[in-house]
Design a protein around this motif. Structure first.
Motif, mmCIF file in Angstrom:
data_model
loop_
_atom_site.group_PDB
_atom_site.id
_atom_site.type_symbol
_atom_site.label_atom_id
_atom_site.label_comp_id
_atom_site.label_asym_id
_atom_site.label_seq_id
_atom_site.Cartn_x
_atom_site.Cartn_y
_atom_site.Cartn_z
ATOM 1 N N ASN A 29 0.827 -1.167 -0.151
ATOM 2 C CA ASN A 29 -0.029 0.062 0.013
ATOM 3 C C ASN A 29 0.725 1.258 0.018
ATOM 4 O O ASN A 29 0.493 2.249 0.637
ATOM 5 C CB ASN A 29 -0.815 -0.161 0.950
ATOM 6 N N THR A 30 2.084 1.030 -0.646
ATOM 7 C CA THR A 30 2.884 2.260 -1.090
ATOM 8 C C THR A 30 2.585 2.759 -2.469
ATOM 9 O O THR A 30 2.581 1.728 -3.166
ATOM 10 C CB THR A 30 4.253 2.124 -0.574
ATOM 11 N N THR A 31 2.750 4.031 -2.728
ATOM 12 C CA THR A 31 2.486 4.379 -4.162
ATOM 13 C C THR A 31 3.775 4.873 -5.081
ATOM 14 O O THR A 31 3.820 4.346 -6.033
ATOM 15 C CB THR A 31 1.426 5.549 -4.409
ATOM 16 N N TYR A 32 4.511 5.697 -4.296
ATOM 17 C CA TYR A 32 5.744 6.103 -5.054
ATOM 18 C C TYR A 32 6.933 5.994 -4.048
ATOM 19 O O TYR A 32 6.942 6.013 -2.855
ATOM 20 C CB TYR A 32 5.345 7.696 -5.271
ATOM 21 N N TYR A 33 8.066 6.130 -4.809
ATOM 22 C CA TYR A 33 9.447 6.275 -3.959
ATOM 23 C C TYR A 33 9.571 7.641 -4.053
ATOM 24 O O TYR A 33 9.463 8.343 -5.191
ATOM 25 C CB TYR A 33 10.532 5.362 -4.978
ATOM 26 N N GLU A 34 10.081 8.218 -2.696
ATOM 27 C CA GLU A 34 10.381 9.536 -2.891
ATOM 28 C C GLU A 34 11.922 9.820 -3.143
ATOM 29 O O GLU A 34 12.744 9.291 -2.432
ATOM 30 C CB GLU A 34 10.157 9.909 -1.273
ATOM 31 N N SER A 35 12.261 10.741 -4.217
ATOM 32 C CA SER A 35 13.550 11.017 -4.827
ATOM 33 C C SER A 35 13.813 12.443 -4.502
ATOM 34 O O SER A 35 13.005 13.505 -5.396
ATOM 35 C CB SER A 35 13.513 10.533 -6.267
ATOM 36 N N LEU A 36 14.576 12.834 -3.830
ATOM 37 C CA LEU A 36 14.843 14.300 -3.370
ATOM 38 C C LEU A 36 15.706 14.884 -4.776
ATOM 39 O O LEU A 36 16.753 14.667 -5.202
ATOM 40 C CB LEU A 36 15.885 14.231 -2.302
ATOM 41 N N VAL A 37 14.995 16.099 -4.980
ATOM 42 C CA VAL A 37 15.451 17.197 -6.267
ATOM 43 C C VAL A 37 16.342 18.330 -5.210
ATOM 44 O O VAL A 37 15.482 18.973 -4.800
ATOM 45 C CB VAL A 37 14.636 17.318 -7.206
ATOM 46 N N THR A 38 17.352 18.601 -5.188
ATOM 47 C CA THR A 38 17.825 19.694 -4.647
ATOM 48 C C THR A 38 18.381 20.714 -5.379
ATOM 49 O O THR A 38 19.002 21.755 -4.951
ATOM 50 C CB THR A 38 19.041 19.095 -3.744
ATOM 51 N N SER A 39 18.473 20.475 -6.737
ATOM 52 C CA SER A 39 19.379 21.585 -7.561
ATOM 53 C C SER A 39 18.459 21.963 -8.755
ATOM 54 O O SER A 39 17.760 21.133 -9.157
ATOM 55 C CB SER A 39 20.663 20.899 -8.012
ATOM 56 N N ASN A 40 18.903 23.149 -9.196
ATOM 57 C CA ASN A 40 18.407 23.671 -10.604
ATOM 58 C C ASN A 40 19.651 24.035 -11.398
ATOM 59 O O ASN A 40 20.322 24.986 -11.087
ATOM 60 C CB ASN A 40 17.349 24.774 -10.487
ATOM 61 N N PRO A 41 19.973 23.430 -12.402
ATOM 62 C CA PRO A 41 19.208 22.259 -13.179
ATOM 63 C C PRO A 41 19.183 21.059 -12.239
ATOM 64 O O PRO A 41 20.138 20.807 -11.524
ATOM 65 C CB PRO A 41 20.274 21.856 -14.500
ATOM 66 N N VAL A 42 18.275 20.297 -12.501
ATOM 67 C CA VAL A 42 17.932 19.219 -12.018
ATOM 68 C C VAL A 42 18.584 17.868 -12.174
ATOM 69 O O VAL A 42 19.064 17.746 -13.562
ATOM 70 C CB VAL A 42 16.267 18.819 -12.231
ATOM 71 N N ARG A 43 19.238 17.200 -11.129
ATOM 72 C CA ARG A 43 19.697 15.949 -11.652
ATOM 73 C C ARG A 43 19.077 14.761 -11.064
ATOM 74 O O ARG A 43 18.710 14.863 -10.086
ATOM 75 C CB ARG A 43 21.325 16.043 -10.841
ATOM 76 N N ARG A 44 18.607 14.034 -11.909
ATOM 77 C CA ARG A 44 17.876 12.805 -11.661
ATOM 78 C C ARG A 44 18.901 11.879 -10.829
ATOM 79 O O ARG A 44 19.819 11.655 -11.073
ATOM 80 C CB ARG A 44 17.293 12.122 -12.837
ATOM 81 N N GLU A 45 18.244 11.386 -9.543
ATOM 82 C CA GLU A 45 19.029 10.243 -8.779
ATOM 83 C C GLU A 45 19.325 9.390 -9.624
ATOM 84 O O GLU A 45 18.547 8.662 -10.351
ATOM 85 C CB GLU A 45 17.890 9.779 -7.523
ATOM 86 N N SER A 46 20.616 8.721 -9.438
ATOM 87 C CA SER A 46 21.318 7.894 -10.239
ATOM 88 C C SER A 46 20.639 6.453 -10.293
ATOM 89 O O SER A 46 20.618 5.733 -11.187
ATOM 90 C CB SER A 46 22.910 7.700 -9.879
ATOM 91 N N ILE A 47 19.667 5.936 -9.361
ATOM 92 C CA ILE A 47 19.091 4.743 -9.159
ATOM 93 C C ILE A 47 17.867 4.936 -10.046
ATOM 94 O O ILE A 47 17.113 3.736 -9.971
ATOM 95 C CB ILE A 47 18.828 4.201 -7.701
ATOM 96 N N ILE A 48 17.282 5.969 -10.542
ATOM 97 C CA ILE A 48 16.063 6.165 -11.036
ATOM 98 C C ILE A 48 16.305 6.151 -12.599
ATOM 99 O O ILE A 48 17.311 6.795 -13.139
ATOM 100 C CB ILE A 48 15.316 7.376 -10.576
ATOM 101 N N GLY A 49 15.677 5.313 -13.400
ATOM 102 C CA GLY A 49 15.927 4.948 -14.750
ATOM 103 C C GLY A 49 15.336 6.267 -15.443
ATOM 104 O O GLY A 49 14.277 7.101 -15.019
ATOM 105 N N PRO A 50 15.201 6.548 -16.913
ATOM 106 C CA PRO A 50 14.738 7.450 -17.644
ATOM 107 C C PRO A 50 13.171 7.029 -17.564
ATOM 108 O O PRO A 50 12.361 7.998 -18.044
ATOM 109 C CB PRO A 50 15.360 6.965 -19.003
ATOM 110 N N ASP A 51 12.739 6.114 -17.481
ATOM 111 C CA ASP A 51 11.241 5.498 -17.149
ATOM 112 C C ASP A 51 10.740 5.970 -15.818
ATOM 113 O O ASP A 51 9.521 5.854 -15.538
ATOM 114 C CB ASP A 51 10.968 4.126 -17.491
ATOM 115 N N GLY A 52 11.772 6.736 -14.831
ATOM 116 C CA GLY A 52 11.010 7.223 -13.798
ATOM 117 C C GLY A 52 10.917 6.216 -12.773
ATOM 118 O O GLY A 52 10.108 6.364 -11.820
ATOM 119 N N LEU A 53 11.310 5.120 -13.040
ATOM 120 C CA LEU A 53 11.136 3.901 -11.837
ATOM 121 C C LEU A 53 12.408 3.520 -11.111
ATOM 122 O O LEU A 53 13.495 3.480 -11.505
ATOM 123 C CB LEU A 53 10.723 2.843 -12.869
ATOM 124 N N LEU A 54 12.036 3.328 -9.884
ATOM 125 C CA LEU A 54 12.918 2.512 -8.978
ATOM 126 C C LEU A 54 12.744 1.207 -9.161
ATOM 127 O O LEU A 54 11.810 0.494 -8.972
ATOM 128 C CB LEU A 54 12.645 2.766 -7.467
#
Length: 365
Positions: A312-337
């Protein structure tokens, strides 16, 4: 099998660069310095580790190990996690443990068991999925326009949803919520985290705007001491509430929020703030019994495993701290953990923390 040694060591982690902000009144960034690692070993060679990532944790954990935990745990069967979780509540009755340290023994024991059986923790917990969509959880940016730009980048990078930590100004935050929805359209899930910055009147004001903008959830707008204040908020806004992130008491406290009608979206689960892995499991099961969600909070390695184990969890929380945005390395281009594959939680069992783990340790706490 018996526990024969309980030890703590320090890992020196760098500060996050570039630094970033939270809402007015909260310390920004993740400062560098020592963090604590707990290691529990046995007479049969099995061991488990857990990481305490908050500033000051190394000294706190070392003192707790030397004064209390080594004597409490030595000679115990490490597979008796329920008993040892109960013992930690007994220790807490006198010690009033810092919330991020309460579950560290439990997490190390789950790591030990998963290593013993040669499986990732999420499989030992039962396993529900092997991938989960990630949402971009922004830190606080300077203007509405910058938030819109960051949100565009997050969507382009594959994130499935965007959560904002805004300024803690009710009127400004309400304007931001409405602007984000108008800008992104109806198909991107949006969430708002108040970081306990409001009283009830201001929380109602923001909640009305979030309702009008169709936000998926409204998270921690007030300090989580008054369940009745949250129940009143839930009655008067349409946007669902996600609560019980930092309140002490694990599943017991979460149950009170749910029973009061204050958790209309759900409650938070996390190894770091909800009593370790065991506390998170109990929290999720309570939430499931009432038909609400148990959303995993934060990016720690144990929480990645919880994401794969809790139905019953919906999403993984991935912190975005910068602009330009850097996607967390463990998240793929499809946005999946994707589910971790190594045995245990995934931290090294000894002192040799490789360089690739340093960014994880620095930024995920």
């Amino acid at each position: 099998m018996k526990i024969t040694h309980v030890e703590c060591w320090s890992v020196l982690v760098p500060a996050v660069e570039p630094t970033f902000a939270w809402r007015k009144g909260l310390q920004g960034g993740f400062p560098g310095g020592e963090r604590g690692v707990l290691r529990i070993g046995t007479d049969e060679g099995a061991c488990g580790v857990a990481f305490a990532g908050r500033p000051g944790s190394a000294d706190q954990l070392r003192e707790l190990v030397d004064r209390v935990l080594r004597d409490e745990l030595t000679g115990q069967d490490p597979l008796n996690r329920e008993w040892l979780w109960h013992r930690m509540w007994e220790v807490d009755r006198i010690e009033e443990l810092p919330l991020p340290l309460f579950g560290i023994v439990d997490t190390a024991l789950w790591d030990l068991a998963a290593r013993l059986y040669g499986v990732p923790l999420w499989q030992l917990l039962g396993g529900f999925r092997t991938e989960l969509p990630a949402y971009a959880s922004t830190t606080t940016f300077g203007s509405v326009q910058e938030f819109l730009d960051v949100a565009d980048q997050c969507v382009a990078l594959g994130y499935h949803a965007v959560k904002v930590h805004a300024w803690g100004d009710a009127k400004a935050d309400a304007r931001l919520a409405l602007a984000l929805r108008e800008h992104l359209g109806p198909d991107i899930d949006l969430m708002y985290d108040g970081s306990a910055g409001f009283d009830l009147p201001s929380a109602l004001y923001v909640g009305d705007a979030l309702s009008d903008a169709g936000f998926l959830w409204y998270e921690e707008p007030m300090l989580e001491f008054s369940v009745s204040a949250y129940a009143e908020l839930a009655k008067r806004v349409r946007v669902p509430l996600l609560v019980a992130e930092t309140s002490d008491g694990a599943h017991m406290n979460s149950a009170d929020f749910i029973r009061a009608g204050a958790a209309t979206f759900g409650v938070r689960a996390s190894a770091g703030l909800r009593g370790g892995v065991t506390g998170s499991l109990r929290t999720a099961h309570v939430a499931d019994a009432f038909g609400v969600r148990a959303e995993v909070h934060g990016m720690d390695l144990p929480n990645q495993h919880l994401c794969m184990a809790l139905s019953n969890t919906t999403y993984y929380e991935s912190l975005v701290t910068s602009n330009p945005v850097r996607r967390e390395s463990i998240i793929g281009p499809d946005g999946l953990l994707h589910a971790p594959t190594g045995p245990g939680v995934g931290l090294p069992p000894g002192l040799d923390y490789p360089a690739e783990l340093q960014p994880y340790i620095a930024t995920h706490h």
